[in-house]
Write an enzyme that holds these catalytic residues in place. Structure first.
Site, PDB file in Angstrom:
ATOM      1  CE  LYS A 129      -4.006   1.710   2.665  1.00 33.36           C
ATOM      2  NZ  LYS A 129      -4.887   1.382   3.812  1.00 33.36           N
ATOM      3  CB  SER A 204      -7.936   3.455   2.796  1.00 36.85           C
ATOM      4  OG  SER A 204      -7.263   2.650   3.748  1.00 36.85           O
ATOM      5  CB  SER A 228      -8.573   0.266   5.200  1.00 39.61           C
ATOM      6  OG  SER A 228      -9.031   1.530   5.616  1.00 39.61           O
TER       7      SER A 228
END
Length: 323
Positions: A129, A204, A228
């Site tokens: 990420k 996310s 997320s």
């Protein structure tokens, strides 16, 4: 921080820089349908097999037994990640060349000492990420103010992965502020759902979700405080979640379905806990980049979330425990 350029210019530069790192021979002519693209000949038969037919444990075993080289595996996943990027806009930072060079060195290590005890993740490509730091590339987390400020140190987790023998090759997209369920920001734009390009991939960790759903990664690292990872999993790989649950049950593991009593209260509580300072810190970051809020951030109305008193904080903790 001093912003020297308009945020649109900065964003365009970042996107052009990223896109320039995709080799011309890996370019998709008509990026519209994932299945057609994957069968278009960009991936060789062996690359399709490497990226489609194995899980991470199987890949590691095949590298160990020299059925695949680390370079073959890394190159295949880099190429498939490039395809996934062109279909869904899931990547932020690309370092394919460095990854392939690392994989070659790992192959040389194994060839020089074939009986050595390999590190647990020897040669395994892992995506991460955007919020994780890797020297030489940005960690914008979807904010213009942190564009073109390459990190100089590793976050703990990617450093650990490298120490275990992994190959890092790309970073994946997130929402502006990382506080919403839509991986959209002014730097890189929105990540699209690989199953339906008119839908979001969630957030996310939405870039990771889309990349893994298209098998551009066999193993990716996200973060999750309020869904997320779970939200992109539902958006991109829901059938796989159901299949995983069935396999766990078949293996004798108890799987417990979760039913939330009041989703509205849970969402309100987590948003208040995200925003104990009234979102002043994150609003200042957005303002320092000279950028507007993207729709998903605007819709949660950061400016309207009040700062919490000590008594409010106690009540929020009590609500979280109850939930």
């Amino acid at each position: 921080m001093t912003i020297k350029q308009d945020y649109k210019v900065i964003a365009q530069g970042k996107r052009e820089q990223r896109d320039s790192l995709i080799p011309s021979e890996w370019r998709v002519k008509t990026p519209s349908d994932s299945q057609n693209v994957l069968q278009s000949g960009l991936l060789s038969e062996k690359e399709l097999k490497i990226t489609s037919d194995h899980d991470a444990v199987d890949i590691l075993e095949r590298i160990k037994t020299r059925q695949y080289s680390a370079e073959e595996v890394t190159r295949a996943f880099c190429k498939r990640a490039a395809i996934a990027q062109q279909l869904t806009n899931c990547l932020t930072e690309i370092f394919f060349d460095e990854a392939i060079e690392r994989s070659k060195k790992l192959d040389e290590e194994l060839a020089g000492n074939p009986d050595q005890h390999l590190r647990p993740l020897h040669g395994l490509p892992i995506s991460i990420k955007d919020s994780f730091r890797v020297p030489g590339v940005d960690s914008t987390t979807g904010l213009v103010c942190w564009a073109n400020e390459p990190d100089t140190e590793f976050s703990s987790l990617p450093k650990l992965l490298l120490d275990l023998g992994a190959v890092l090759y790309c970073k994946t997209n997130v929402p502006q502020t990382m506080m919403t369920a839509d991986s959209d920001n002014n730097v890189f734009g929105r990540t699209l759902n690989p199953n339906n390009l008119s839908l979001t991939a969630g957030g996310s960790s939405g870039g990771e979700g889309a990349l893994i759903a298209l098998r551009g990664s066999i193993l990716g690292v996200g973060t999750d405080i309020a869904g997320s990872i779970r939200i992109p999993s539902i958006c991109c790989v829901r059938r796989n979640l159901a299949e995983s649950a069935r396999k766990l049950e078949a293996a004798g593991i108890e799987v417990i379905p979760i039913s939330l009593p009041d989703v509205g209260e849970a969402v309100e509580t987590i948003m208040r806990m995200f925003s104990l300072d009234g979102c002043k810190f994150i609003q200042n970051l957005i303002a320092s980049g000279g950028e507007p809020e993207v729709p998903s951030v605007r819709n949660i109305n950061l400016a309207g979330i009040p700062a919490a008193s000590l008594e409010d904080f106690f009540k929020l903790n009590a609500a979280r425990s109850r939930i």
